[in-house]
Design a protein around this motif. Structure first.
Motif, mmCIF file in Angstrom:
data_model
loop_
_atom_site.group_PDB
_atom_site.id
_atom_site.type_symbol
_atom_site.label_atom_id
_atom_site.label_comp_id
_atom_site.label_asym_id
_atom_site.label_seq_id
_atom_site.Cartn_x
_atom_site.Cartn_y
_atom_site.Cartn_z
ATOM 1 N N ALA A 166 22.770 14.601 21.844
ATOM 2 C CA ALA A 166 22.586 13.539 20.852
ATOM 3 C C ALA A 166 23.108 13.979 19.491
ATOM 4 C CB ALA A 166 21.114 13.154 20.757
ATOM 5 N N VAL A 167 22.788 15.209 19.078
ATOM 6 C CA VAL A 167 23.241 15.676 17.770
ATOM 7 C C VAL A 167 24.751 15.884 17.772
ATOM 8 C CG1 VAL A 167 22.970 18.179 18.131
ATOM 9 C CG2 VAL A 167 22.619 17.213 15.860
ATOM 10 N N ARG A 168 25.296 16.239 18.925
ATOM 11 C CA ARG A 168 26.749 16.361 19.058
ATOM 12 C C ARG A 168 27.419 15.017 18.829
ATOM 13 N NH1 ARG A 168 29.552 15.277 23.974
ATOM 14 N NH2 ARG A 168 31.649 16.182 24.096
ATOM 15 N N ALA A 169 26.918 13.972 19.485
ATOM 16 C CA ALA A 169 27.513 12.640 19.347
ATOM 17 C C ALA A 169 27.344 12.105 17.928
ATOM 18 C CB ALA A 169 26.874 11.680 20.350
ATOM 19 N N LEU A 170 26.169 12.297 17.335
ATOM 20 C CA LEU A 170 25.940 11.827 15.971
ATOM 21 C C LEU A 170 26.838 12.562 14.982
ATOM 22 C CD1 LEU A 170 22.046 11.511 16.068
ATOM 23 C CD2 LEU A 170 23.660 9.622 15.750
ATOM 24 N N GLY A 171 27.090 13.845 15.247
ATOM 25 C CA GLY A 171 27.994 14.595 14.389
ATOM 26 C C GLY A 171 29.404 14.024 14.424
ATOM 27 N N HIS A 172 29.870 13.631 15.616
ATOM 28 C CA HIS A 172 31.197 13.015 15.716
ATOM 29 C C HIS A 172 31.230 11.698 14.947
ATOM 30 C CE1 HIS A 172 32.365 16.087 18.372
ATOM 31 N NE2 HIS A 172 31.904 15.587 19.503
ATOM 32 N N LEU A 173 30.196 10.883 15.099
ATOM 33 C CA LEU A 173 30.161 9.583 14.430
ATOM 34 C C LEU A 173 30.100 9.739 12.908
ATOM 35 C CD1 LEU A 173 27.639 7.774 16.808
ATOM 36 C CD2 LEU A 173 30.088 7.306 16.633
ATOM 37 N N ALA A 174 29.373 10.759 12.443
ATOM 38 C CA ALA A 174 29.227 10.966 10.998
ATOM 39 C C ALA A 174 30.452 11.605 10.373
ATOM 40 C CB ALA A 174 27.995 11.828 10.720
ATOM 41 N N SER A 175 31.342 12.156 11.189
ATOM 42 C CA SER A 175 32.500 12.857 10.649
ATOM 43 C C SER A 175 33.634 11.921 10.248
ATOM 44 C CB SER A 175 33.012 13.877 11.670
ATOM 45 O OG SER A 175 33.505 13.225 12.827
ATOM 46 N N TYR A 176 33.544 10.657 10.645
ATOM 47 C CA TYR A 176 34.588 9.683 10.308
ATOM 48 C C TYR A 176 34.125 8.795 9.158
ATOM 49 C CZ TYR A 176 36.913 10.987 14.662
ATOM 50 O OH TYR A 176 37.551 11.677 15.660
ATOM 51 N N GLU A 177 35.034 8.555 8.236
ATOM 52 C CA GLU A 177 34.713 7.752 7.058
ATOM 53 C C GLU A 177 34.222 6.365 7.453
ATOM 54 O OE1 GLU A 177 34.098 7.782 3.104
ATOM 55 O OE2 GLU A 177 35.199 9.398 4.102
ATOM 56 N N LYS A 178 34.854 5.770 8.473
ATOM 57 C CA LYS A 178 34.543 4.389 8.837
ATOM 58 C C LYS A 178 33.189 4.229 9.515
ATOM 59 C CE LYS A 178 39.289 2.698 9.132
ATOM 60 N NZ LYS A 178 40.315 2.021 9.981
ATOM 61 N N THR A 179 32.669 5.282 10.093
ATOM 62 C CA THR A 179 31.378 5.168 10.780
ATOM 63 C C THR A 179 30.284 6.020 10.147
ATOM 64 O OG1 THR A 179 32.156 6.862 12.348
ATOM 65 C CG2 THR A 179 32.380 4.562 13.014
ATOM 66 N N PHE A 180 30.620 6.726 9.069
ATOM 67 C CA PHE A 180 29.615 7.575 8.424
ATOM 68 C C PHE A 180 28.419 6.765 7.948
ATOM 69 C CE2 PHE A 180 27.822 9.177 4.442
ATOM 70 C CZ PHE A 180 27.309 10.393 4.868
ATOM 71 N N GLU A 181 28.680 5.636 7.308
ATOM 72 C CA GLU A 181 27.577 4.852 6.739
ATOM 73 C C GLU A 181 26.617 4.330 7.806
ATOM 74 O OE1 GLU A 181 26.591 4.570 3.751
ATOM 75 O OE2 GLU A 181 28.288 5.650 2.861
ATOM 76 N N ALA A 182 27.129 4.102 9.002
ATOM 77 C CA ALA A 182 26.248 3.645 10.083
ATOM 78 C C ALA A 182 25.216 4.719 10.417
ATOM 79 C CB ALA A 182 27.069 3.286 11.317
ATOM 80 N N VAL A 183 25.642 5.984 10.390
ATOM 81 C CA VAL A 183 24.701 7.082 10.605
ATOM 82 C C VAL A 183 23.832 7.271 9.363
ATOM 83 C CG1 VAL A 183 24.478 9.540 11.168
ATOM 84 C CG2 VAL A 183 26.339 8.199 12.163
ATOM 85 N N ALA A 184 24.436 7.068 8.188
ATOM 86 C CA ALA A 184 23.723 7.286 6.922
ATOM 87 C C ALA A 184 22.594 6.280 6.694
ATOM 88 C CB ALA A 184 24.709 7.243 5.758
ATOM 89 N N LYS A 185 22.532 5.209 7.490
ATOM 90 C CA LYS A 185 21.382 4.295 7.404
ATOM 91 C C LYS A 185 20.090 5.033 7.731
ATOM 92 C CE LYS A 185 23.860 -0.006 8.443
ATOM 93 N NZ LYS A 185 24.021 -1.130 9.393
ATOM 94 N N TYR A 186 20.218 6.092 8.507
ATOM 95 C CA TYR A 186 19.062 6.922 8.859
ATOM 96 C C TYR A 186 19.103 8.239 8.090
ATOM 97 C CZ TYR A 186 19.053 3.793 12.950
ATOM 98 O OH TYR A 186 19.048 2.701 13.787
ATOM 99 N N GLU A 187 19.740 8.252 6.932
ATOM 100 C CA GLU A 187 20.108 9.492 6.243
ATOM 101 C C GLU A 187 18.972 10.490 6.113
ATOM 102 O OE1 GLU A 187 22.208 10.943 2.056
ATOM 103 O OE2 GLU A 187 22.296 8.848 2.690
ATOM 104 N N GLU A 188 17.883 10.081 5.508
ATOM 105 C CA GLU A 188 16.798 11.030 5.263
ATOM 106 C C GLU A 188 16.231 11.571 6.572
ATOM 107 O OE1 GLU A 188 12.479 11.334 2.934
ATOM 108 O OE2 GLU A 188 13.781 9.575 2.662
ATOM 109 N N GLU A 189 16.034 10.679 7.546
ATOM 110 C CA GLU A 189 15.481 11.128 8.819
ATOM 111 C C GLU A 189 16.462 12.035 9.558
ATOM 112 O OE1 GLU A 189 13.365 9.382 12.871
ATOM 113 O OE2 GLU A 189 14.654 8.071 11.672
ATOM 114 N N VAL A 190 17.746 11.665 9.556
ATOM 115 C CA VAL A 190 18.756 12.487 10.236
ATOM 116 C C VAL A 190 18.779 13.883 9.645
ATOM 117 C CG1 VAL A 190 21.236 12.832 10.513
ATOM 118 C CG2 VAL A 190 20.241 10.629 11.054
ATOM 119 N N ILE A 191 18.792 13.982 8.331
ATOM 120 C CA ILE A 191 18.865 15.290 7.677
ATOM 121 C C ILE A 191 17.616 16.112 7.961
ATOM 122 C CG2 ILE A 191 18.864 16.414 5.420
ATOM 123 C CD1 ILE A 191 20.797 14.240 4.485
#
Length: 647
Positions: A166-191
């Motif tokens: 799961a963290v591997r897949a989320l890392g890939h999604l967060a590494s792209y500018e176009k999909t970073f914000e989708a992961v960043a909706k959970y920013e505090e919890e993800v971090i």
């Protein structure tokens, strides 16, 4: 599909292409399942096959066939071997995988039925594989709702194995500018989750897997995933170590994605986390990842990040030690120190610590793709040399700066004005003084020899790099015998900077390895010892190279000290910890924990439905490891102790 069961085809023997998947049903004449995925892949008409595959992906999460794991393993093979193929991503595979993860989390009865326990893992891995390289695939994945179920796995709803993918897949999604914000909706919890997981995952994996010496009490599907269903306990331990390291490094990679955008730096840079971060070493197990220093360097690229790093004395000292090592990430440590020195807001907070380390690097030539790195370091140190005399009251720092000034400015000017005859006279004199020093050394007059080596270094022309390398290395040996590891590290580092290429002088590597061992810096000692052994192997005339027994002994000692689970092992030495380690997984903290413990018990007891499954082959990792058995055999072959090499 019935014939597949009759043939007892292991789901992990499925071929690595879509055509091969279709061929699995080539001989199938009596398949009674109208929605068989393998039969669908046989359809010769591309348009009809695509429609059928799309329908299959829609229906799969809502059906309950015992052979679903076969399909998932086939999809996983395709995703791993053809991650850039757009066919399955365009037909709805991401939504299918997301729904399967949800089903596994919400329907425990289904999850523990047949071999369904493997499905959430493979589903998350398929998502991660298809989102590695193609930004367009990540956009489709986000649109089809993969992030919420991945977050559920990251929260630990099943086990650490699913957290890893799961963290591997989320890392890939967060590494792209176009999909970073989708992961960043959970920013505090993800971090917070990534930080917590990075800090605790090694202990979790050790207590719940590697440290469980009774292999019958290990979770069976974890064993099968790790070893392809055919490995013994030794392989399970080795793969468990590798996966734990990957889990930790991928957590740090996810944090990197936020740090490089200067997001939530105050959350990432808490002093408690930074103190734990310095121990997160990619190391020999997961050598392709820079681990802790990669995140530190990202933080040092920003003004606020440098401020937080400058306040952590532990991180600064670790980076300084890294900069004077033969680790592959040495250049990253030097980058961090230069960034801190060149920032006026942090320069004077860290200068007195950093200066005493980097003065040993001022004669460093090229390191990787960085030419004349020593000159860059010199400029950073002497940036405001005259003002520094007033600012720094520490006499050691003042003397160090004076030495750098004399070496890199004054002596260089003087020698440029000298004739070649005068320089040759100095070389001859240096040779005579060196011979005197060697003679004193072998008579046991170590302090007198040290003084002579110092005298020779003061006279030796700067262009005589090889001669100065030997003098520094010999003086380092004197410091070792006088039990002064700090000076030994300093001199051996200077010798290694003068070597061509850098860090290639075997005697200096071995001497610095001993000095680091005296200071209890096991990782730095280990890396130098590995480089020393590599030099012995490369210089061997015959194919049979005997590793010196003393180096083999050092390797064995430091590998034990730097073992990934060394800290976790030390925490489980008490009787209470041993009881937890040997338990059947029922460690009760809250309702979720209790449910997971119950699920683990069922999986351990019901071994029949978990047999015969195996693991993935991860993306290639550049693994740098020392074979313990070869080292031990080399040591046994040694008939007598090999004395330390002569000067």
């Amino acid at each position: 599909m019935d014939s597949l069961k009759k043939k007892k085809i292991n789901p992990f023997t499925i071929s690595t292409t879509q055509t091969a998947i279709a061929n699995m049903c080539k001989e199938e004449q009596t398949c009674t399942n109208p929605s068989c995925f393998f039969c669908t892949m046989k359809e010769p008409e591309p348009s009809l096959r695509r429609v059928a595959i799309a329908n299959f992906f829609k229906e799969m999460p809502f059906t309950d066939h015992q052979d679903q794991v076969l399909v998932l393993s086939g999809l996983w093979h395709v995703a791993m071997t053809h991650p850039d193929d757009p066919e399955f991503p365009s037909l709805g595979i991401f939504k299918c995988m997301a729904n399967l993860i949800y089903k596994g989390i919400n329907d425990r009865n289904w999850l523990l039925k047949d071999q369904n326990i493997y499905i959430p893992y493979y589903a998350a891995h398929v998502i991660g594989s298809y989102t590695m390289n193609k930004v367009e695939f990540t956009e489709i994945a986000v649109q089809q709702g993969v992030i919420p179920p991945l977050m559920e796995l990251l929260r630990g709803k099943i086990s650490w194995v699913e957290q890893r993918v799961a963290v591997r897949a989320l890392g890939h999604l967060a590494s792209y500018e176009k999909t970073f914000e989708a992961v960043a909706k959970y920013e505090e919890e993800v971090i917070k989750l990534a930080m917590k997981l990075a800090c605790t995952c090694l202990e979790v994996v050790y207590i719940n897997f590697v440290g469980v010496k009774n292999i019958n009490k290990r979770v069976k599907y974890h064993c099968d995933l790790l070893t392809r269903g055919i490995g013994d306990s030794e392989m399970e331990d080795r793969k468990g170590e590798e996966w734990a390291s990957q889990l930790q490094c991928w957590c740090l990679y996810l944090l990197n994605c936020f740090a490089c955008k200067e997001r939530s730096l105050s959350l990432i840079c808490t002093q408690d986390f930074l103190e734990k971060l310095r121990g997160m070493w990619g190391g020999l197990v997961n050598h392709s990842s820079p681990a802790w220093v990669g995140l530190v360097r990202i933080l040092c690229y920003s003004k606020d990040g440098r401020k937080y790093i400058a306040e952590s004395k532990e991180i600064i000292e670790n980076v300084c030690n890294l900069s004077r090592s033969s680790d592959d990430w040495q250049y990253m440590g030097i980058d961090c120190l230069l960034l801190l020195l060149n920032d006026q807001n942090t320069r004077y907070k860290v200068f007195e610590i950093i200066a005493l380390f980097v003065i040993d690097l001022v004669e460093l030539g090229s390191l990787g793709d960085r030419p004349n790195l020593g000159e860059t370091i010199t400029k950073a140190l002497l940036l405001d040399y005259k003002q520094s005399k007033v600012k720094f009251r520490n006499q050691r720092v003042q003397r160090a700066l004076q030495d750098v000034w004399n070496l890199k400015v004054e002596r260089r000017k003087k020698e440029k004005l000298m004739s070649e005859d005068k320089l040759e006279e100095k070389r001859v004199l240096v040779c005579l003084i060196k011979q005197e020093a060697n003679h004193m050394f072998w008579l046991g007059e170590i302090e007198e020899a040290l003084a002579k080596y110092t005298e020779a270094l003061d006279l030796c022309p700067l262009k005589s790099r090889k001669e100065r390398m030997v003098l520094y290395s010999n003086r380092a040996q004197c410091h070792l015998l006088l039990r002064d590891p700090d000076c030994a590290i300093s001199d051996s580092t200077r010798a290694l900077c003068l070597a061509t290429p850098a860090n290639s002088h075997s005697k200096s590597l071995w001497r610095r390895s001993q000095a680091y061992d005296m200071k209890g810096l096991a990782k730095e000692s280990l890396m130098d010892c590995i480089m020393f052994i590599n030099g012995c192997i490369k210089s061997g005339v015959t194919k049979r190279v005997k590793i010196p027994y003393y180096a083999a002994r050092m390797i064995s000692k430091q590998m034990d000290a730097t073992w990934l689970f060394a800290a976790a092992r030390s925490k489980t030495t008490s009787s209470q910890a041993r009881k937890v380690k040997e338990s059947d997984g029922d460690y009760e903290c809250n309702n979720d924990e209790q449910q997971r413990g119950e699920m683990m018990r069922v999986m351990i007891e019901n071994k029949d439905f978990l047999s015969g499954l195996s693991t993935i082959i991860e993306e290639p990792l550049l693994v740098k490891e020392v074979n313990r058995r070869k080292v031990e055999r080399a040591r046994r072959r040694s008939k007598k102790a090999v004395m330390a090499r002569s000067m």
